[in-house]
Design an enzyme around this catalytic site. Structure first.
Site, PDB file in Angstrom:
ATOM      1  N   ASP A  13       0.792  -1.249   0.000  1.00 47.75           N
ATOM      2  CA  ASP A  13       0.000   0.000   0.000  1.00 47.75           C
ATOM      3  C   ASP A  13       0.820   1.293   0.000  1.00 47.75           C
ATOM      4  O   ASP A  13       0.493   2.235   0.742  1.00 47.75           O
ATOM      5  CB  ASP A  13      -0.960   0.016   1.210  1.00 47.75           C
ATOM      6  CG  ASP A  13      -2.006  -1.084   1.163  1.00 47.75           C
ATOM      7  OD1 ASP A  13      -1.958  -1.923   0.243  1.00 47.75           O
ATOM      8  OD2 ASP A  13      -2.870  -1.105   2.061  1.00 47.75           O
ATOM      9  N   HIS A  53     -10.629   0.448  -2.793  1.00 42.91           N
ATOM     10  CA  HIS A  53     -12.008   0.455  -2.304  1.00 42.91           C
ATOM     11  C   HIS A  53     -13.002   0.978  -3.331  1.00 42.91           C
ATOM     12  O   HIS A  53     -12.681   1.858  -4.141  1.00 42.91           O
ATOM     13  CB  HIS A  53     -12.115   1.332  -1.054  1.00 42.91           C
ATOM     14  CG  HIS A  53     -11.289   0.848   0.105  1.00 42.91           C
ATOM     15  ND1 HIS A  53     -11.335  -0.451   0.572  1.00 42.91           N
ATOM     16  CD2 HIS A  53     -10.390   1.481   0.898  1.00 42.91           C
ATOM     17  CE1 HIS A  53     -10.512  -0.577   1.593  1.00 42.91           C
ATOM     18  NE2 HIS A  53      -9.916   0.575   1.819  1.00 42.91           N
ATOM     19  N   LYS A 111      -6.897  -5.109  -2.857  1.00 46.54           N
ATOM     20  CA  LYS A 111      -7.678  -5.638  -1.731  1.00 46.54           C
ATOM     21  C   LYS A 111      -8.620  -4.571  -1.201  1.00 46.54           C
ATOM     22  O   LYS A 111      -8.381  -3.381  -1.391  1.00 46.54           O
ATOM     23  CB  LYS A 111      -6.731  -6.117  -0.624  1.00 46.54           C
ATOM     24  CG  LYS A 111      -5.858  -4.987  -0.098  1.00 46.54           C
ATOM     25  CD  LYS A 111      -4.836  -5.464   0.884  1.00 46.54           C
ATOM     26  CE  LYS A 111      -3.984  -4.310   1.341  1.00 46.54           C
ATOM     27  NZ  LYS A 111      -4.732  -3.219   2.006  1.00 46.54           N
ATOM     28  N   CYS A 156      -2.140  -2.512   7.629  1.00 50.21           N
ATOM     29  CA  CYS A 156      -1.973  -3.451   6.518  1.00 50.21           C
ATOM     30  C   CYS A 156      -0.667  -4.236   6.560  1.00 50.21           C
ATOM     31  O   CYS A 156      -0.645  -5.411   6.174  1.00 50.21           O
ATOM     32  CB  CYS A 156      -2.176  -2.721   5.197  1.00 50.21           C
ATOM     33  SG  CYS A 156      -3.905  -2.179   5.047  1.00 50.21           S
TER      34      CYS A 156
HETATM   35  C1  VGL Z   1      -4.769   0.860   5.663  1.00 52.34           C
HETATM   36  C2  VGL Z   1      -6.376   1.744   7.041  1.00 52.34           C
HETATM   37  C3  VGL Z   1      -7.333   1.591   6.076  1.00 52.34           C
HETATM   38  C4  VGL Z   1      -3.339   0.471   5.467  1.00 52.34           C
HETATM   39  C5  VGL Z   1      -5.718   0.684   4.675  1.00 52.34           C
HETATM   40  O1  VGL Z   1      -2.874   0.385   4.301  1.00 52.34           O
HETATM   41  O2  VGL Z   1      -2.656   0.251   6.485  1.00 52.34           O
HETATM   42  N1  VGL Z   1      -5.109   1.374   6.840  1.00 52.34           N
HETATM   43  N2  VGL Z   1      -6.996   1.061   4.886  1.00 52.34           N
HETATM   44 ZN    ZN Z   2      -8.426   0.969   3.325  1.00 52.22          ZN
END
Ligand code: VGL
Ligand code: ZN
Length: 209
Positions: A13, A53, A111, A156
């Site tokens: 991410d 998302h 995801k 994540c």
């Molecule tokens: C994440 C909160 C919501 C992350 C993703 O990548 O850690 N945190 N969505």
């Molecule tokens: Zn998220």
């Protein structure tokens, strides 16, 4: 430290919305980019993930009238932290950081695309059962050891590392290649849970040739 073809780096991410200026900015999130670019050169196998998302996703505070970011709610699958809108499919915020340089990455895992299920982990969604297919992919590729880097350490990255253990692989978080959100003690809890699960932690300099 030998890194061979049975080892993979998962880059979690590293997306614009998690960088300074993004909608769910992680403090100093941009600082992971040069570290990841540097260590990536050591790996023959790289998988990258994107939080991805739907608009009005169930994990967004804006989808729940009267709720605010970082509030907690109960969903059918359990407790869910509510977030600012972030990483909406196809938006600039969901794109990988411009300066991230991992052209050798072999697989992109997206995801959190099921409208009613969040997914911190790159393996299993927040309902605890829906799979992304990543464990089967790594098994098919004969992977044995997994390094994890990216954003955010306490969500994540940690959830991914815990699921790597559950899938039966060795795993190490490269600590300085990650940054945390750290809401409500989440970072300390993440390191505690990771330690209990046998997740190792290391610095990127420990990977130097
Ligand atoms: C994440 C909160 C919501 C992350 C993703 O990548 O850690 N945190 N969505
Ligand atoms: Zn998220």
């Amino acid at each position: 430290m030998t890194i061979d073809d049975t080892t993979v780096l998962i880059v979690v991410d590293v997306q614009n919305d998690f960088l300074p200026g993004g909608s769910l900015a992680v403090k100093d999130g941009d600082q992971v980019v040069p570290v990841i670019n540097r260590v990536a050169g050591r790996f023959a196998n790289i998988v990258a993930t994107q939080d991805w998302h739907t608009p009005k996703h169930i994990s967004f505070a804006s989808s729940h009238p009267g709720k605010r970011p970082f509030d907690m709610i109960d969903l059918v699958y359990g407790k869910q932290v509510l977030w600012p809108d972030h990483c909406v499919q196809g938006t600039e915020g969901a794109a990988l950081a411009r300066d991230l340089s991992i052209p050798q990455a072999q697989l992109m895992i997206r995801k959190g695309f099921h409208h009613n299920i969040d997914s911190y982990s790159a393996f299993t969604e927040a309902d605890g059962k829906t799979t992304t297919g990543l464990a089967a992919y790594l098994q098919a590729r004969r992977i044995r050891r997994v390094f994890v880097a990216g954003l955010a350490t306490d969500f994540c990255v940690a959830w991914t590392a815990l699921d790597v253990r559950k899938a039966g692989f060795e795993t190490t978080i490269i600590e300085d290649a990650c940054r945390a959100i750290d809401a409500d003690g989440s970072l300390a809890k993440a390191w505690r849970d990771a330690g209990t699960a046998g997740v190792r932690r290391m610095q990127s300099t420990d990977l130097a040739v």
